[in-house]
Design a protein around this motif. Structure first.
Motif, PDB file in Angstrom:
ATOM      1  N   GLY A 323       0.789  -1.225   0.000  1.00 41.37           N
ATOM      2  CA  GLY A 323       0.000   0.000   0.000  1.00 41.37           C
ATOM      3  C   GLY A 323       0.819   1.272   0.000  1.00 41.37           C
ATOM      4  N   GLY A 324       2.015   1.236  -0.626  1.00 35.67           N
ATOM      5  CA  GLY A 324       2.842   2.438  -0.704  1.00 35.67           C
ATOM      6  C   GLY A 324       3.720   2.690   0.503  1.00 35.67           C
ATOM      7  N   VAL A 325       3.810   1.718   1.421  1.00 36.83           N
ATOM      8  CA  VAL A 325       4.656   1.901   2.609  1.00 36.83           C
ATOM      9  C   VAL A 325       5.639   0.737   2.748  1.00 36.83           C
ATOM     10  CG1 VAL A 325       2.827   3.147   3.826  1.00 36.83           C
ATOM     11  CG2 VAL A 325       3.125   0.697   4.229  1.00 36.83           C
ATOM     12  N   ILE A 326       6.674   0.993   3.523  1.00 37.53           N
ATOM     13  CA  ILE A 326       7.616  -0.032   3.951  1.00 37.53           C
ATOM     14  C   ILE A 326       7.339  -0.307   5.421  1.00 37.53           C
ATOM     15  CG2 ILE A 326      10.042  -0.654   4.256  1.00 37.53           C
ATOM     16  CD1 ILE A 326      10.707   1.473   2.115  1.00 37.53           C
ATOM     17  N   ILE A 338       6.591   2.121  10.101  1.00 37.06           N
ATOM     18  CA  ILE A 338       5.846   2.216   8.849  1.00 37.06           C
ATOM     19  C   ILE A 338       6.175   3.556   8.216  1.00 37.06           C
ATOM     20  CG2 ILE A 338       3.548   2.297   7.795  1.00 37.06           C
ATOM     21  CD1 ILE A 338       2.546   0.650  10.186  1.00 37.06           C
ATOM     22  N   CYS A 339       6.732   3.528   7.005  1.00 39.40           N
ATOM     23  CA  CYS A 339       7.083   4.797   6.342  1.00 39.40           C
ATOM     24  C   CYS A 339       6.707   4.738   4.869  1.00 39.40           C
ATOM     25  CB  CYS A 339       8.566   5.110   6.508  1.00 39.40           C
ATOM     26  SG  CYS A 339       9.687   4.044   5.574  1.00 39.40           S
ATOM     27  N   ARG A 340       6.525   5.888   4.287  1.00 37.46           N
ATOM     28  CA  ARG A 340       6.210   6.016   2.862  1.00 37.46           C
ATOM     29  C   ARG A 340       7.330   5.403   2.050  1.00 37.46           C
ATOM     30  NH1 ARG A 340       4.341   6.400  -1.842  1.00 37.46           N
ATOM     31  NH2 ARG A 340       3.411   8.287  -2.703  1.00 37.46           N
ATOM     32  N   GLU A 341       6.974   4.649   1.029  1.00 35.55           N
ATOM     33  CA  GLU A 341       7.965   4.027   0.160  1.00 35.55           C
ATOM     34  C   GLU A 341       8.480   5.060  -0.840  1.00 35.55           C
ATOM     35  OE1 GLU A 341       8.403   0.048  -2.673  1.00 35.55           O
ATOM     36  OE2 GLU A 341       6.433   0.651  -1.911  1.00 35.55           O
ATOM     37  N   PRO A 342       9.783   5.392  -0.815  1.00 37.03           N
ATOM     38  CA  PRO A 342      10.304   6.429  -1.724  1.00 37.03           C
ATOM     39  C   PRO A 342      10.130   6.040  -3.188  1.00 37.03           C
ATOM     40  CG  PRO A 342      11.896   5.901   0.006  1.00 37.03           C
ATOM     41  CD  PRO A 342      10.825   4.860   0.070  1.00 37.03           C
ATOM     42  N   GLY A 343       9.705   6.993  -3.980  1.00 42.16           N
ATOM     43  CA  GLY A 343       9.646   6.808  -5.419  1.00 42.16           C
ATOM     44  C   GLY A 343       8.441   6.066  -5.945  1.00 42.16           C
ATOM     45  N   ARG A 344       7.680   5.404  -5.094  1.00 39.46           N
ATOM     46  CA  ARG A 344       6.525   4.627  -5.547  1.00 39.46           C
ATOM     47  C   ARG A 344       5.282   5.506  -5.565  1.00 39.46           C
ATOM     48  NH1 ARG A 344       5.907  -0.040  -7.914  1.00 39.46           N
ATOM     49  NH2 ARG A 344       4.394  -0.885  -6.420  1.00 39.46           N
ATOM     50  N   PHE A 345       4.650   5.610  -6.719  1.00 42.09           N
ATOM     51  CA  PHE A 345       3.432   6.412  -6.864  1.00 42.09           C
ATOM     52  C   PHE A 345       3.651   7.837  -6.334  1.00 42.09           C
ATOM     53  CE2 PHE A 345       2.180   1.968  -6.169  1.00 42.09           C
ATOM     54  CZ  PHE A 345       1.539   1.714  -7.372  1.00 42.09           C
ATOM     55  N   ALA A 346       4.839   8.365  -6.619  1.00 41.47           N
ATOM     56  CA  ALA A 346       5.159   9.710  -6.135  1.00 41.47           C
ATOM     57  C   ALA A 346       4.272  10.739  -6.827  1.00 41.47           C
ATOM     58  CB  ALA A 346       6.628  10.022  -6.401  1.00 41.47           C
ATOM     59  N   PRO A 347       3.750  11.708  -6.091  1.00 40.48           N
ATOM     60  CA  PRO A 347       2.917  12.736  -6.724  1.00 40.48           C
ATOM     61  C   PRO A 347       3.771  13.657  -7.579  1.00 40.48           C
ATOM     62  CG  PRO A 347       3.353  13.314  -4.446  1.00 40.48           C
ATOM     63  CD  PRO A 347       3.934  11.943  -4.642  1.00 40.48           C
ATOM     64  N   PRO A 348       3.201  14.219  -8.642  1.00 36.71           N
ATOM     65  CA  PRO A 348       3.967  15.175  -9.456  1.00 36.71           C
ATOM     66  C   PRO A 348       4.215  16.455  -8.672  1.00 36.71           C
ATOM     67  CG  PRO A 348       1.667  15.156 -10.122  1.00 36.71           C
ATOM     68  CD  PRO A 348       1.834  14.043  -9.129  1.00 36.71           C
ATOM     69  N   PRO A 349       5.215  17.239  -9.067  1.00 37.43           N
ATOM     70  CA  PRO A 349       5.448  18.522  -8.392  1.00 37.43           C
ATOM     71  C   PRO A 349       4.168  19.369  -8.382  1.00 37.43           C
ATOM     72  CG  PRO A 349       7.271  18.014  -9.853  1.00 37.43           C
ATOM     73  CD  PRO A 349       6.209  16.985 -10.124  1.00 37.43           C
ATOM     74  N   GLU A 407      15.317   7.016   3.948  1.00 35.39           N
ATOM     75  CA  GLU A 407      14.118   6.661   3.199  1.00 35.39           C
ATOM     76  C   GLU A 407      12.892   7.429   3.689  1.00 35.39           C
ATOM     77  OE1 GLU A 407      13.877   2.482   3.733  1.00 35.39           O
ATOM     78  OE2 GLU A 407      13.144   2.595   5.791  1.00 35.39           O
ATOM     79  N   VAL A 408      12.910   7.841   4.960  1.00 34.66           N
ATOM     80  CA  VAL A 408      11.826   8.656   5.491  1.00 34.66           C
ATOM     81  C   VAL A 408      11.962  10.093   5.014  1.00 34.66           C
ATOM     82  CG1 VAL A 408      10.774   9.610   7.578  1.00 34.66           C
ATOM     83  CG2 VAL A 408      11.472   7.203   7.518  1.00 34.66           C
ATOM     84  N   ALA A 409      13.155  10.655   5.190  1.00 39.07           N
ATOM     85  CA  ALA A 409      13.385  12.051   4.814  1.00 39.07           C
ATOM     86  C   ALA A 409      13.140  12.273   3.326  1.00 39.07           C
ATOM     87  CB  ALA A 409      14.807  12.462   5.179  1.00 39.07           C
ATOM     88  N   ALA A 410      13.461  11.281   2.505  1.00 40.47           N
ATOM     89  CA  ALA A 410      13.323  11.427   1.057  1.00 40.47           C
ATOM     90  C   ALA A 410      11.884  11.669   0.626  1.00 40.47           C
ATOM     91  CB  ALA A 410      13.874  10.190   0.357  1.00 40.47           C
ATOM     92  N   THR A 411      10.909  11.276   1.453  1.00 42.68           N
ATOM     93  CA  THR A 411       9.501  11.392   1.072  1.00 42.68           C
ATOM     94  C   THR A 411       8.819  12.618   1.674  1.00 42.68           C
ATOM     95  OG1 THR A 411       8.621  10.094   2.928  1.00 42.68           O
ATOM     96  CG2 THR A 411       9.394   8.874   1.005  1.00 42.68           C
ATOM     97  N   LEU A 412       9.555  13.472   2.390  1.00 48.00           N
ATOM     98  CA  LEU A 412       8.965  14.653   3.010  1.00 48.00           C
ATOM     99  C   LEU A 412       8.724  15.750   1.977  1.00 48.00           C
ATOM    100  CD1 LEU A 412      11.116  14.872   6.266  1.00 48.00           C
ATOM    101  CD2 LEU A 412       8.742  14.107   6.065  1.00 48.00           C
ATOM    102  N   PRO A 413       7.726  16.597   2.182  1.00 56.15           N
ATOM    103  CA  PRO A 413       7.486  17.693   1.230  1.00 56.15           C
ATOM    104  C   PRO A 413       8.558  18.764   1.339  1.00 56.15           C
ATOM    105  CG  PRO A 413       5.982  17.852   3.106  1.00 56.15           C
ATOM    106  CD  PRO A 413       6.710  16.562   3.260  1.00 56.15           C
TER     107      PRO A 413
END
Length: 455
Positions: A323-326, A338-349, A407-413
């Motif tokens: 479901g988009g998490v690790i 539980i953290c957001r999976e980097p690069g998977r289904f990433a939203p566009p800018p 991997e957590v920091a990479a998914t922050l806005p």
């Protein structure tokens, strides 16, 4: 336009406070109105209620033009005229792009909701201040609820699915309210006829290619057996009460398990306490945390979450993606993360203008404060929000007093200007360089708040 007779009693003015006073508590509302009988009844009932009990309530009527029939544009104009006669604002939303041949009704429903959701988000202001529109109100009624229960029963749904539609829920950061769920459709029709109010008939409502229409066609037979829309709706209401009790128990289990949401960046909890919990509680809590952290990824299937919860409960260290998490768990440090999976289904800018806010990756409300500083900053090009990324985090981490897993920091806005990180609000308390510019009164121009904290 239809005005056929019906023996059901119209809804009286004395019933309006019971329908709306506790449901429509926001100062400003958006009504979903297609022009059909159900939504036109909602429009006029809210108009009567507002005139009698809430004269200062703001109302924005939203109509979606799907572009599927030649008359759709004139139907939207019909709704606009009726809304303005009641003193309501109106906006027509156009569904553009290719239309699927298969699953058209479901696709139209999703597109309709997405358009209305985005229209409401465009009205959002900085969290903590009053939004122009803060809830979406739909005309779903008891017959709709009964049909939904039957459709889900046919698919073998569990208690959550059989509870059917909720009267008040959150979806993608928008509060969705259905105040008419206990009202039979016949009473909505009677209300329109008693006041000689017109509505539009959608021919798709008689097209038995659609599952809901087929269930609607067999309802008279079920009624004869005592399986009425009112009875089914009442069952859905009781099932929803049971689901609510379960969710309250899961709230307590979440506390017992030591869930820490880390300001929306990721979640951790006590592995041993989670593993020793009741199986239903484990599944529900895991589903909740996957949903909160999975961002724009498609939701995980319940069966997948059940299997994963059972696997974690064995007590053996492991890891999984779903479901988009690790998800990682270890008996050595007694932690489940539980953290957001980097690069998977990433939203566009996401481009932002001064004073604008939006939901990013279904996890954060992000925005720019209005003002001279923001205007100056955006003169050459707009600010955009994207995932920070591992490379930018590696460059910026020297500024921080404490580190996050990469991997957590990479998914922050991250707020980006001229190709470079301007601000990463999650780290603002650790580094002035990552807090971005300030307004004249000392507030940060760029902000990001966890979506779960704004609901």
């Amino acid at each position: 336009m239809a005005r056929a007779g019906d023996a059901a009693a119209p809804i009286s003015d004395s019933e309006l406070p019971g329908l709306f006073d506790h449901a429509l508590t926001a100062p400003c509302l958006a009504l979903a109105v297609s022009g059909g009988a159900d939504s036109m009844a909602l429009l006029h009932l809210v108009g009567r209620w507002r005139a009698l009990h809430r004269p200062h309530a703001g109302v924005l009527v939203l109509t979606v033009d799907h572009g599927l029939r030649p008359e759709s544009g004139s139907e939207a104009s019909f709704v606009a005229s009726a809304a303005r006669q009641l003193g309501f604002d109106h906006r027509t939303l156009i569904w553009t792009g290719p239309k699927p041949e298969a699953g058209l009704q479901a696709a139209a429903r999703e597109a309709r909701y997405a358009l209305m959701r985005d229209a409401i988000r465009s009205e959002m202001r900085v969290p903590g201040r009053t939004s122009y529109v803060s809830m979406l109100v739909t005309a779903h009624h008891a017959d709709d609820q009964a049909e939904t229960l039957l459709m889900r029963l046919a698919r073998g749904s569990g208690i959550d699915g059989l509870a059917s539609m909720k009267p008040d829920t959150m979806r993608d950061g928008v509060r969705l309210v259905r105040p008419l769920l206990q009202v039979p459709k016949s009473r909505l029709l009677a209300t329109l006829k008693a006041a000689s109010l017109p509505w539009l008939d959608d021919p798709s409502n008689a097209n038995d290619r659609f599952e809901r229409v087929r269930w609607r066609q067999v309802m008279p037979m079920l009624n004869a057996l005592g399986l009425t829309a009112e009875a089914l709706s009442e069952s859905a209401k009781r099932l929803a009460s049971a689901v609510s009790a379960l969710e309250t128990a899961v709230d307590a289990f979440s506390v017992t398990s030591g869930v820490d949401r880390h300001q929306g960046a990721f979640a951790t909890l006590n592995f041993a306490k989670f593993a020793s919990g009741h199986g239903e509680f484990r599944t529900r809590l895991l589903r909740r945390l996957i949903s909160e952290n999975g961002g724009s990824a498609p939701p995980a299937q319940l069966s997948e979450i059940e299997d994963l919860a059972a696997r974690i409960a064995t007590g053996v260290t492991g890891a999984a993606t779903l479901g988009g998490v690790i998800i990682r768990w270890s008996d050595r440090d007694n932690k489940l993360s539980i953290c957001r999976e980097p690069g998977r289904f990433a939203p566009p800018p996401l481009r932002l203008t001064p004073g604008q806010s939006a939901v990013w990756d279904q996890r954060f409300v992000v925005g720019l404060e209005a003002g001279a500083v923001s205007e100056q900053m955006c003169q050459s090009e707009p600010v955009c929000v994207r995932a920070l990324g591992a490379a930018d985090y590696a460059t910026l981490r020297k500024e921080l007093s404490r580190e996050l897993p990469s991997e957590v920091a990479a998914t922050l806005p991250a707020f980006i200007l001229a190709g470079q990180p301007l601000a990463v609000p999650y780290f603002s308390d650790q580094s002035n360089a990552l807090s971005g510019p300030l307004t004249g009164d000392g507030h940060r121009v760029c902000y990001a708040h966890p979506l779960t904290a704004t609901l």
